[in-house]
Design a protein around this motif. Sequence first.
Motif, PDB file in Angstrom:
ATOM      1  N   ASP A   4      17.104 -41.714 -13.289  1.00 49.49           N
ATOM      2  CA  ASP A   4      15.749 -42.062 -13.730  1.00 49.49           C
ATOM      3  C   ASP A   4      15.264 -41.044 -14.779  1.00 49.49           C
ATOM      4  OD1 ASP A   4      14.782 -39.817 -12.440  1.00 49.49           O
ATOM      5  OD2 ASP A   4      14.036 -40.914 -10.689  1.00 49.49           O
ATOM      6  N   ALA A   5      14.041 -41.285 -15.252  1.00 55.32           N
ATOM      7  CA  ALA A   5      13.529 -40.481 -16.372  1.00 55.32           C
ATOM      8  C   ALA A   5      13.404 -39.008 -15.987  1.00 55.32           C
ATOM      9  CB  ALA A   5      12.178 -41.031 -16.821  1.00 55.32           C
ATOM     10  N   ILE A   6      13.048 -38.746 -14.736  1.00 54.85           N
ATOM     11  CA  ILE A   6      12.887 -37.338 -14.323  1.00 54.85           C
ATOM     12  C   ILE A   6      14.256 -36.654 -14.254  1.00 54.85           C
ATOM     13  CG2 ILE A   6      12.096 -35.806 -12.470  1.00 54.85           C
ATOM     14  CD1 ILE A   6       9.917 -37.876 -11.862  1.00 54.85           C
ATOM     15  N   ASP A   7      15.250 -37.369 -13.698  1.00 58.07           N
ATOM     16  CA  ASP A   7      16.612 -36.820 -13.668  1.00 58.07           C
ATOM     17  C   ASP A   7      17.054 -36.463 -15.086  1.00 58.07           C
ATOM     18  OD1 ASP A   7      16.993 -37.138 -10.932  1.00 58.07           O
ATOM     19  OD2 ASP A   7      17.972 -39.093 -11.128  1.00 58.07           O
ATOM     20  N   ARG A   8      16.781 -37.362 -15.986  1.00 55.19           N
ATOM     21  CA  ARG A   8      17.226 -37.178 -17.362  1.00 55.19           C
ATOM     22  C   ARG A   8      16.557 -35.962 -17.999  1.00 55.19           C
ATOM     23  NH1 ARG A   8      16.988 -38.131 -22.464  1.00 55.19           N
ATOM     24  NH2 ARG A   8      18.863 -38.959 -23.482  1.00 55.19           N
ATOM     25  N   ARG A   9      15.260 -35.810 -17.751  1.00 56.19           N
ATOM     26  CA  ARG A   9      14.555 -34.631 -18.283  1.00 56.19           C
ATOM     27  C   ARG A   9      15.135 -33.356 -17.703  1.00 56.19           C
ATOM     28  NH1 ARG A   9       8.878 -35.201 -16.449  1.00 56.19           N
ATOM     29  NH2 ARG A   9       8.515 -33.220 -17.505  1.00 56.19           N
ATOM     30  N   LEU A  10      15.502 -33.449 -16.440  1.00 55.83           N
ATOM     31  CA  LEU A  10      16.076 -32.287 -15.767  1.00 55.83           C
ATOM     32  C   LEU A  10      17.426 -31.902 -16.396  1.00 55.83           C
ATOM     33  CD1 LEU A  10      15.476 -30.446 -13.376  1.00 55.83           C
ATOM     34  CD2 LEU A  10      16.412 -32.193 -11.860  1.00 55.83           C
ATOM     35  N   LEU A  11      18.261 -32.909 -16.638  1.00 57.34           N
ATOM     36  CA  LEU A  11      19.560 -32.629 -17.260  1.00 57.34           C
ATOM     37  C   LEU A  11      19.372 -32.090 -18.676  1.00 57.34           C
ATOM     38  CD1 LEU A  11      21.760 -35.648 -16.097  1.00 57.34           C
ATOM     39  CD2 LEU A  11      21.704 -33.331 -15.197  1.00 57.34           C
ATOM     40  N   ALA A  12      18.438 -32.720 -19.409  1.00 58.87           N
ATOM     41  CA  ALA A  12      18.207 -32.283 -20.788  1.00 58.87           C
ATOM     42  C   ALA A  12      17.732 -30.825 -20.811  1.00 58.87           C
ATOM     43  CB  ALA A  12      17.191 -33.200 -21.465  1.00 58.87           C
ATOM     44  N   ALA A  13      16.921 -30.455 -19.815  1.00 56.62           N
ATOM     45  CA  ALA A  13      16.376 -29.089 -19.782  1.00 56.62           C
ATOM     46  C   ALA A  13      17.438 -28.048 -19.465  1.00 56.62           C
ATOM     47  CB  ALA A  13      15.238 -29.004 -18.757  1.00 56.62           C
ATOM     48  N   THR A  14      18.532 -28.460 -18.845  1.00 56.88           N
ATOM     49  CA  THR A  14      19.558 -27.486 -18.450  1.00 56.88           C
ATOM     50  C   THR A  14      20.702 -27.397 -19.459  1.00 56.88           C
ATOM     51  OG1 THR A  14      20.782 -29.144 -17.197  1.00 56.88           O
ATOM     52  CG2 THR A  14      19.160 -27.852 -15.984  1.00 56.88           C
ATOM     53  N   GLN A  15      20.637 -28.197 -20.519  1.00 56.01           N
ATOM     54  CA  GLN A  15      21.788 -28.263 -21.417  1.00 56.01           C
ATOM     55  C   GLN A  15      22.106 -26.965 -22.115  1.00 56.01           C
ATOM     56  OE1 GLN A  15      22.602 -32.323 -23.246  1.00 56.01           O
ATOM     57  NE2 GLN A  15      20.481 -31.898 -23.666  1.00 56.01           N
ATOM     58  N   ILE A  52      26.558 -35.546 -11.872  1.00 53.50           N
ATOM     59  CA  ILE A  52      26.901 -34.161 -12.193  1.00 53.50           C
ATOM     60  C   ILE A  52      28.250 -33.889 -11.552  1.00 53.50           C
ATOM     61  CG2 ILE A  52      26.315 -31.736 -11.800  1.00 53.50           C
ATOM     62  CD1 ILE A  52      23.377 -32.534 -11.847  1.00 53.50           C
ATOM     63  N   ARG A  53      29.229 -33.552 -12.389  1.00 58.32           N
ATOM     64  CA  ARG A  53      30.563 -33.247 -11.852  1.00 58.32           C
ATOM     65  C   ARG A  53      30.533 -31.942 -11.081  1.00 58.32           C
ATOM     66  NH1 ARG A  53      33.285 -35.080 -16.959  1.00 58.32           N
ATOM     67  NH2 ARG A  53      32.937 -32.968 -17.683  1.00 58.32           N
ATOM     68  N   ARG A  54      29.863 -30.964 -11.656  1.00 59.64           N
ATOM     69  CA  ARG A  54      29.715 -29.675 -10.984  1.00 59.64           C
ATOM     70  C   ARG A  54      28.683 -28.868 -11.743  1.00 59.64           C
ATOM     71  NH1 ARG A  54      33.926 -26.049 -13.709  1.00 59.64           N
ATOM     72  NH2 ARG A  54      34.187 -27.246 -15.595  1.00 59.64           N
ATOM     73  N   ILE A  55      28.099 -27.890 -11.047  1.00 62.79           N
ATOM     74  CA  ILE A  55      27.226 -26.929 -11.708  1.00 62.79           C
ATOM     75  C   ILE A  55      28.052 -25.664 -11.785  1.00 62.79           C
ATOM     76  CG2 ILE A  55      25.059 -25.635 -11.546  1.00 62.79           C
ATOM     77  CD1 ILE A  55      23.972 -27.996  -9.874  1.00 62.79           C
ATOM     78  N   ALA A  56      28.354 -25.246 -12.985  1.00 64.56           N
ATOM     79  CA  ALA A  56      29.318 -24.161 -13.115  1.00 64.56           C
ATOM     80  C   ALA A  56      29.222 -23.532 -14.492  1.00 64.56           C
ATOM     81  CB  ALA A  56      30.737 -24.696 -12.884  1.00 64.56           C
TER      82      ALA A  56
ATOM     83  N   PRO B  65      24.726 -27.663 -15.240  1.00 61.04           N
ATOM     84  CA  PRO B  65      25.357 -28.916 -14.800  1.00 61.04           C
ATOM     85  C   PRO B  65      26.281 -29.510 -15.878  1.00 61.04           C
ATOM     86  CG  PRO B  65      22.959 -28.998 -14.518  1.00 61.04           C
ATOM     87  CD  PRO B  65      23.267 -27.801 -15.355  1.00 61.04           C
ATOM     88  N   PHE B  66      27.435 -29.976 -15.460  1.00 68.09           N
ATOM     89  CA  PHE B  66      28.341 -30.751 -16.313  1.00 68.09           C
ATOM     90  C   PHE B  66      28.189 -32.215 -15.919  1.00 68.09           C
ATOM     91  CE2 PHE B  66      29.873 -26.585 -16.849  1.00 68.09           C
ATOM     92  CZ  PHE B  66      30.601 -26.551 -18.024  1.00 68.09           C
ATOM     93  N   PHE B  67      27.874 -33.057 -16.884  1.00 65.08           N
ATOM     94  CA  PHE B  67      27.596 -34.463 -16.552  1.00 65.08           C
ATOM     95  C   PHE B  67      28.845 -35.313 -16.641  1.00 65.08           C
ATOM     96  CE2 PHE B  67      24.012 -33.421 -19.675  1.00 65.08           C
ATOM     97  CZ  PHE B  67      23.415 -32.560 -18.784  1.00 65.08           C
ATOM     98  N   ASP B  68      28.817 -36.422 -15.946  1.00 63.89           N
ATOM     99  CA  ASP B  68      29.868 -37.420 -16.062  1.00 63.89           C
ATOM    100  C   ASP B  68      29.250 -38.658 -16.697  1.00 63.89           C
ATOM    101  OD1 ASP B  68      31.454 -39.692 -15.579  1.00 63.89           O
ATOM    102  OD2 ASP B  68      32.487 -38.635 -13.971  1.00 63.89           O
ATOM    103  N   ALA B  69      29.658 -38.912 -17.950  1.00 63.85           N
ATOM    104  CA  ALA B  69      29.019 -40.003 -18.707  1.00 63.85           C
ATOM    105  C   ALA B  69      29.182 -41.346 -17.997  1.00 63.85           C
ATOM    106  CB  ALA B  69      29.620 -40.074 -20.105  1.00 63.85           C
ATOM    107  N   ALA B  70      30.361 -41.594 -17.421  1.00 65.60           N
ATOM    108  CA  ALA B  70      30.604 -42.893 -16.791  1.00 65.60           C
ATOM    109  C   ALA B  70      29.701 -43.096 -15.582  1.00 65.60           C
ATOM    110  CB  ALA B  70      32.074 -43.014 -16.396  1.00 65.60           C
ATOM    111  N   ALA B  71      29.502 -42.040 -14.802  1.00 64.05           N
ATOM    112  CA  ALA B  71      28.657 -42.156 -13.611  1.00 64.05           C
ATOM    113  C   ALA B  71      27.193 -42.359 -13.984  1.00 64.05           C
ATOM    114  CB  ALA B  71      28.818 -40.922 -12.719  1.00 64.05           C
TER     115      ALA B  71
END
Lengths: 162, 157
Positions: A4-15, A52-56, B65-71
């Motif tokens: 959702d939009a909040i998840d997306r903002r969260l991912l964008a903020a951590t890039q 998220i595959r992993r946080i690393a 976080p590392f994202f998975d585009a397909a997921a």
Amino acid sequence: MSIDAIDRRLLAATQAGLPLTPEPYAELGRWLDLGEEEVIDRLASMQARGVIRRIALAPNHDALGLPANGVSVWDVLDSEVERLGPQVGALAFVGHCCLRPRFLPLWPYNLFAMLHGAGREEVEEKRAVIARLLGPACRGQDILYSTRILKKTGMRLKKTEP
Amino acid sequence: MIAWPLPPDTLDETDRRILDALQEGFPLTSRPFAAAGAALGLAEGEMIERIAALREMGAITRFGPFFDAAAMGGDFCLCAMAVPAGRFQEVAALLNRRCEVEHACERSHALNMWFVLAVETADDIDRLATEIESESGLAILRFPELAAFFVGFGVRA
């Protein structure tokens, strides 16, 4: 499955990286007007769903001295690749292993197996093991060593909302 | 981004232990640096300072976080191009400007430029590859994964 939009903002903020403060998730929450608990819950949920595959941390191998890494590629008979592919993938030293399309005549290889080693000699030994395993089902092979990493960021989201 | 090797004694043993440990994962807890540091016998403050220094010197390409585009409902695709030697830097720069290019490296083959496209919408791969083809004037071979034969534990490139 999506986010959702909040998840997306969260991912964008951590890039650009997690904030380097004692409580990075609380800090992210302050940026996005979310509580620390919600930030952690959302990241955990995305990790559970595989978004998220992993946080690393990813080291910059080019800056640190690159261990040899090569993509070994194999032209395996179509009739045999479904049987032999999983055997190659199951070798403990093989990283990612998969079937990909050929582009004839430029690219006859259909099986890709990632190999790593301290040096090329070690990678070549591993490659020889795969060659023996494939035997006569393999009609040709090559290995592509990585000579320079040009970009390694992991996926980045566009800055604008979709 | 093209990084040059750092002098071999830039990192000490503790830095290397931090890099190794955090490649495996980072805790999702309120004080994750304290938790990750405890496992290494390091105080929270030292963890943060060392990671900041490693990031500053370019020893880290990404931390988070590392994202998975397909997921996420998107897709990713391995791609390759045969770039003439004299145009290599220019094409590398062109790829670097695209946020959808997840990873690019030079490899020892006529197909010398390999990269991964990762997009949030599945049909964007083709649109994007076509755009890069027309910008660069070079053909892009698409190597989608047709079947995965076990994703091993080896270090990813």
